[in-house]
Design an enzyme around this catalytic site. Structure first.
Site, PDB file in Angstrom:
ATOM      1  N   ASP A  12       0.903  -1.272   0.025  1.00  0.00           N
ATOM      2  CA  ASP A  12      -0.033   0.102  -0.017  1.00  0.00           C
ATOM      3  C   ASP A  12       0.812   1.275  -0.008  1.00  0.00           C
ATOM      4  OD1 ASP A  12      -2.225  -1.622   0.234  1.00  0.00           O
ATOM      5  OD2 ASP A  12      -2.712  -1.243   2.223  1.00  0.00           O
ATOM      6  N   CYS A  52      -6.591   1.704  -0.262  1.00  0.00           N
ATOM      7  CA  CYS A  52      -5.883   0.063  -0.325  1.00  0.00           C
ATOM      8  C   CYS A  52      -7.041  -0.810  -0.886  1.00  0.00           C
ATOM      9  CB  CYS A  52      -5.435  -0.100   1.173  1.00  0.00           C
ATOM     10  SG  CYS A  52      -6.507   0.323   2.294  1.00  0.00           S
ATOM     11  N   HIS A 107      -8.698  -6.613   3.496  1.00  0.00           N
ATOM     12  CA  HIS A 107     -10.017  -5.975   4.169  1.00  0.00           C
ATOM     13  C   HIS A 107     -11.085  -6.344   3.411  1.00  0.00           C
ATOM     14  CE1 HIS A 107      -6.964  -2.618   5.738  1.00  0.00           C
ATOM     15  NE2 HIS A 107      -7.210  -3.612   6.873  1.00  0.00           N
TER      16      HIS A 107
END
Length: 170
Positions: A12, A52, A107
């Site tokens: 990231d 991200c 995520h």
């Protein structure tokens, strides 16, 4: 012909020029420079999103965030995982006979875990805290919040980065 191994490192907020190989005048990155010289170095690549989760969604699907549907991070009102049923890199590599391992940050870019999309083993960064407990190490310091800080309670070999690298090497 034997299939080549593929090691995809995706970090990231890591600009292409933040490696000495790609011209940064101050950074010394000998290990990633060596990997780049022995493999492929995307020295003129740009992210489809500065956030991200949408960027990882694009890496997974090969589509723009507006196409795959993930345009923000979890915990925000506008977060949605990528649309289910899309062709993805994990499934394509799995169908080509590759054994897929995913180590690191995830995520919920997809509706399920990476193992539901062709990944054989997923080692999430959240497992690092459990590993620390098992090793008898204290929790990571959190006084600086998102900005991180030096963890004086561990050796470099016990860091999250080293832990993740050990899993990737395995």
């Amino acid at each position: 012909m034997k299939q080549p191994n593929i090691l995809l490192i995706h970090s990231d907020q890591h600009r292409f020029d933040c490696m000495s190989r790609n011209g940064h005048p101050l950074l010394e990155t000998p290990n990633i420079d060596r990997l780049a010289s022995e493999g492929v170095n995307f020295g003129h690549a740009f992210t489809p999103s500065p956030i991200c989760s949408p960027a990882r969604g694009s890496l997974i699907t090969g589509q723009w965030p507006t196409q795959h549907g993930c345009v923000n991070i979890p915990g925000t009102e506008s977060f949605r995982p990528i649309h289910s049923g899309l062709t993805n890199i994990f499934g394509m590599l799995s169908e080509a006979g590759y054994s897929i391992r995913y180590v690191g940050k995830f995520h919920r870019e997809t509706e399920g875990l990476p193992t539901e999309y062709g990944v054989d083993e997923y080692v999430g960064q959240g497992q690092y805290a459990e590993w620390r407990r098992e090793q008898g190490l204290p929790g990571r310091p959190r006084t600086n919040g998102w900005f991180g800080e030096v963890d004086t309670e561990i050796d470099p070999e016990q860091s999250r980065l080293a832990w993740g690298a050990d899993h990737a090497i395995r």
